[in-house]
Design a protein around this motif. Structure first.
Motif, mmCIF file in Angstrom:
data_model
loop_
_atom_site.group_PDB
_atom_site.id
_atom_site.type_symbol
_atom_site.label_atom_id
_atom_site.label_comp_id
_atom_site.label_asym_id
_atom_site.label_seq_id
_atom_site.Cartn_x
_atom_site.Cartn_y
_atom_site.Cartn_z
ATOM 1 N N CYS A 17 0.959 -1.327 -0.076
ATOM 2 C CA CYS A 17 -0.015 -0.173 -0.099
ATOM 3 C C CYS A 17 0.862 1.182 0.107
ATOM 4 O O CYS A 17 0.708 2.238 -0.761
ATOM 5 C CB CYS A 17 -1.009 0.173 1.340
ATOM 6 S SG CYS A 17 -2.276 -1.081 1.202
ATOM 7 N N PHE A 20 2.745 1.902 -3.483
ATOM 8 C CA PHE A 20 1.895 2.483 -4.427
ATOM 9 C C PHE A 20 1.354 3.782 -4.149
ATOM 10 O O PHE A 20 1.244 4.726 -5.018
ATOM 11 C CB PHE A 20 0.614 1.434 -4.740
ATOM 12 C CG PHE A 20 0.924 0.221 -5.622
ATOM 13 C CD1 PHE A 20 1.198 0.725 -7.010
ATOM 14 C CD2 PHE A 20 1.118 -0.963 -5.123
ATOM 15 C CE1 PHE A 20 1.522 -0.428 -7.889
ATOM 16 C CE2 PHE A 20 1.658 -1.871 -5.813
ATOM 17 C CZ PHE A 20 1.714 -1.645 -7.321
ATOM 18 N N GLU A 27 3.668 10.769 -8.870
ATOM 19 C CA GLU A 27 3.180 11.007 -10.295
ATOM 20 C C GLU A 27 2.355 12.313 -10.093
ATOM 21 O O GLU A 27 2.342 12.932 -11.210
ATOM 22 C CB GLU A 27 2.485 9.898 -10.675
ATOM 23 C CG GLU A 27 2.373 9.835 -12.224
ATOM 24 C CD GLU A 27 1.513 8.923 -12.728
ATOM 25 O OE1 GLU A 27 0.565 8.489 -12.044
ATOM 26 O OE2 GLU A 27 1.545 8.489 -13.895
ATOM 27 N N LYS A 28 1.751 12.547 -9.268
ATOM 28 C CA LYS A 28 0.686 13.733 -9.103
ATOM 29 C C LYS A 28 1.192 14.852 -8.068
ATOM 30 O O LYS A 28 0.530 15.539 -7.640
ATOM 31 C CB LYS A 28 -0.635 13.082 -8.439
ATOM 32 C CG LYS A 28 -1.184 12.001 -9.494
ATOM 33 C CD LYS A 28 -2.528 11.831 -9.429
ATOM 34 C CE LYS A 28 -2.743 11.042 -10.486
ATOM 35 N NZ LYS A 28 -4.265 10.348 -10.622
ATOM 36 N N ASN A 29 2.627 15.116 -8.386
ATOM 37 C CA ASN A 29 3.211 16.309 -7.811
ATOM 38 C C ASN A 29 2.711 17.503 -8.195
ATOM 39 O O ASN A 29 2.752 17.782 -9.375
ATOM 40 C CB ASN A 29 4.719 16.076 -7.934
ATOM 41 C CG ASN A 29 5.353 17.441 -7.222
ATOM 42 O OD1 ASN A 29 4.784 18.377 -6.858
ATOM 43 N ND2 ASN A 29 6.605 17.645 -7.592
ATOM 44 N N PRO A 30 1.905 18.230 -7.253
ATOM 45 C CA PRO A 30 1.241 19.418 -7.959
ATOM 46 C C PRO A 30 2.056 20.596 -8.934
ATOM 47 O O PRO A 30 1.698 21.457 -9.626
ATOM 48 C CB PRO A 30 0.690 20.284 -6.874
ATOM 49 C CG PRO A 30 1.326 19.513 -5.816
ATOM 50 C CD PRO A 30 1.656 18.213 -5.980
ATOM 51 N N ASN A 31 3.440 20.535 -8.183
ATOM 52 C CA ASN A 31 4.329 21.297 -8.962
ATOM 53 C C ASN A 31 4.938 20.980 -10.204
ATOM 54 O O ASN A 31 5.298 21.721 -11.014
ATOM 55 C CB ASN A 31 5.634 21.625 -7.829
ATOM 56 C CG ASN A 31 5.244 22.200 -6.769
ATOM 57 O OD1 ASN A 31 4.389 23.037 -6.688
ATOM 58 N ND2 ASN A 31 5.782 21.798 -5.618
ATOM 59 N N PRO A 33 3.216 18.629 -12.600
ATOM 60 C CA PRO A 33 1.986 17.821 -13.346
ATOM 61 C C PRO A 33 2.469 17.376 -14.633
ATOM 62 O O PRO A 33 3.006 17.750 -15.369
ATOM 63 C CB PRO A 33 0.627 18.562 -13.436
ATOM 64 C CG PRO A 33 1.158 19.845 -13.367
ATOM 65 C CD PRO A 33 2.592 20.001 -12.808
ATOM 66 N N ALA A 36 0.021 16.606 -20.786
ATOM 67 C CA ALA A 36 -1.059 15.544 -21.676
ATOM 68 C C ALA A 36 -0.392 15.988 -23.134
ATOM 69 O O ALA A 36 -0.790 14.991 -23.931
ATOM 70 C CB ALA A 36 -2.243 16.102 -21.439
ATOM 71 N N LEU A 37 0.112 16.950 -23.449
ATOM 72 C CA LEU A 37 0.603 17.194 -24.787
ATOM 73 C C LEU A 37 1.932 16.805 -25.258
ATOM 74 O O LEU A 37 2.062 16.781 -26.647
ATOM 75 C CB LEU A 37 0.336 18.644 -25.201
ATOM 76 C CG LEU A 37 -0.711 19.620 -25.211
ATOM 77 C CD1 LEU A 37 -0.960 20.825 -25.249
ATOM 78 C CD2 LEU A 37 -1.652 18.816 -26.368
ATOM 79 N N GLY A 137 -2.492 24.240 -23.145
ATOM 80 C CA GLY A 137 -2.514 23.581 -21.940
ATOM 81 C C GLY A 137 -1.552 23.998 -20.845
ATOM 82 O O GLY A 137 -1.331 23.948 -19.870
ATOM 83 N N PHE A 139 -0.848 26.599 -17.736
ATOM 84 C CA PHE A 139 -1.406 27.179 -16.573
ATOM 85 C C PHE A 139 -0.662 28.203 -15.769
ATOM 86 O O PHE A 139 -1.003 28.465 -14.622
ATOM 87 C CB PHE A 139 -1.976 25.960 -15.698
ATOM 88 C CG PHE A 139 -0.964 24.915 -15.451
ATOM 89 C CD1 PHE A 139 -0.376 25.077 -14.041
ATOM 90 C CD2 PHE A 139 -0.901 23.863 -16.116
ATOM 91 C CE1 PHE A 139 0.626 24.144 -13.752
ATOM 92 C CE2 PHE A 139 0.385 22.902 -15.678
ATOM 93 C CZ PHE A 139 1.101 23.003 -14.488
ATOM 94 N N ARG B 81 -5.802 18.573 -23.031
ATOM 95 C CA ARG B 81 -5.141 19.538 -22.815
ATOM 96 C C ARG B 81 -4.193 19.542 -21.436
ATOM 97 O O ARG B 81 -2.998 19.859 -21.549
ATOM 98 C CB ARG B 81 -5.599 20.969 -22.987
ATOM 99 C CG ARG B 81 -6.352 21.407 -24.117
ATOM 100 C CD ARG B 81 -7.270 22.589 -24.079
ATOM 101 N NE ARG B 81 -7.775 22.659 -25.390
ATOM 102 C CZ ARG B 81 -8.883 23.604 -25.612
ATOM 103 N NH1 ARG B 81 -9.014 24.470 -24.634
ATOM 104 N NH2 ARG B 81 -9.381 23.805 -26.866
ATOM 105 N N TYR B 82 -4.888 19.180 -20.478
ATOM 106 C CA TYR B 82 -4.238 19.076 -19.153
ATOM 107 C C TYR B 82 -3.855 17.918 -18.497
ATOM 108 O O TYR B 82 -3.234 17.756 -17.638
ATOM 109 C CB TYR B 82 -5.041 20.047 -18.224
ATOM 110 C CG TYR B 82 -5.071 21.643 -18.644
ATOM 111 C CD1 TYR B 82 -4.027 22.255 -18.372
ATOM 112 C CD2 TYR B 82 -6.055 22.019 -19.217
ATOM 113 C CE1 TYR B 82 -4.122 23.643 -18.720
ATOM 114 C CE2 TYR B 82 -6.424 23.364 -19.840
ATOM 115 C CZ TYR B 82 -5.103 24.276 -19.506
ATOM 116 O OH TYR B 82 -5.214 25.406 -19.872
ATOM 117 N N TYR B 85 -4.800 14.640 -14.845
ATOM 118 C CA TYR B 85 -4.275 15.493 -13.329
ATOM 119 C C TYR B 85 -5.586 16.349 -13.262
ATOM 120 O O TYR B 85 -5.868 16.590 -12.055
ATOM 121 C CB TYR B 85 -3.170 15.853 -13.599
ATOM 122 C CG TYR B 85 -2.663 16.599 -12.404
ATOM 123 C CD1 TYR B 85 -2.585 15.545 -11.298
ATOM 124 C CD2 TYR B 85 -2.527 17.890 -12.160
ATOM 125 C CE1 TYR B 85 -1.729 15.981 -10.004
ATOM 126 C CE2 TYR B 85 -2.079 18.450 -11.087
ATOM 127 C CZ TYR B 85 -1.895 17.503 -9.745
ATOM 128 O OH TYR B 85 -1.488 17.689 -8.709
#
Lengths: 174, 123
Positions: A17, A20, A27-31, A33, A36-37, A137, A139, B81-82, B85
């Protein structure tokens, strides 16, 4: 002995646990992300030249050349911090076409900014309403993309570039 | 006089319908933007955030609803696009299968272990 047998599966499960959970959180570090492109065709756009309202530049014009796309604004302090590095990139990778987008900025302020800091861009497009950036994309400013000859985005960096990033991540692409 | 009355009724009905339509779109925008992550904030939804980025997303979502797109289609454009996440609740696909099934696997495994051990202790 019995107790050890009883506890062992729970320890193993907890370890799995945790492993993972760390993997997901990393993988989901907000600084940073995931982009996707990346490895996808760049979004279509058409932009007016900052210095000539009659001239437009579209995404089709990028085909056949390596292009660095940078979103900047005069009000963005980190953009100012990385700006001088585009001259370094221009010098070290002359085949790279550098396209700048003045993002949500007053046009006169953008011109003044480029007068003060110098203009390393081959073309400066206007993205007044931020729609081009939205399609890319973006931000947060500054953001930099590198597009290959086939029009695919091969690199994306959010935040100001540094010498180290240029040497370790950008220069190796050429 | 009768004509005036007719027009008044017509205006009332017309404006109440357009108000209802706007309110309905606003509700849809609220519902969807509550499910979207503000990429420049810490654990805040696009709806709750006043950042420049969130404002752009709210405008975009409203425009797309007005164009007649549904929630699923708008989510698809945004994730293109994003990335995924941007969604607080990830899609149920092969990539996220583990994420969705892991709690159930954990419960089943725990139950098996518990049952085995209780049988052993009974003996």
């Amino acid at each position: 002995m019995n107790r050890t047998i009883l506890i062992t599966p729970f320890i193993v499960l907890t370890a799995i646990c945790l492993f993972f959970l760390i993997f997901i959180l990393l993988e989901k570090n907000p600084n940073d992300p995931p982009s996707a492109l990346l490895n996808k065709t760049l979004p279509t756009f058409s932009s007016i030249n900052l210095y000539d309202k009659e001239e437009t530049y579209s995404s089709d014009s990028l085909k056949g050349k390596y292009t660095l796309i940078n979103f900047f604004a005069s009000w963005c302090a980190p953009c100012r911090a990385e700006h001088h590095l585009f001259f370094k990139i221009k010098k070290e990778i002359p085949e790279l076409y550098i396209l700048g987008f003045s993002h949500k900025d007053d046009l006169d302020d953008s011109k003044k900014y480029l007068e003060e800091e110098g203009n390393p861009y081959s073309y400066v497009g206007i993205d007044r309403d931020g729609k081009i950036a939205f399609d890319f994309g973006v931000f947060g400013l500054p953001e930099t993309f590198i597009v290959n000859k086939d029009g695919e985005i091969i690199y994306k960096h959010t935040g100001p570039l540094t010498k180290k990033i240029i040497e370790d991540e950008i220069a190796i692409l050429f | 006089m009768k004509l005036q009355f007719f027009f008044k009724i017509f205006y009332i009905i017309f404006f109440s319908f357009s108000l209802y339509a706007n309110e309905s779109i606003d509700n849809k925008v609220k519902k969807l933007t509550l499910e979207l992550r503000c990429m420049t904030c810490q654990n805040q939804s696009v709806y709750d955030s006043d950042s420049d980025y969130s404002k752009d997303v709210k405008i975009f979502v409203k425009e797309k609803f007005e164009e007649g797109l549904n929630e699923k289609e708008i989510k698809k454009i945004l994730t293109k696009r994003y990335g995924e996440y941007i969604l607080f609740k990830p899609y149920f696909n092969s990539k996220n299968l583990f994420l969705w099934l892991f709690p159930f696997i954990l419960v089943i495994l725990s139950m098996i272990i518990l049952l085995k051990n209780s049988k052993k202790t009974k003996r």
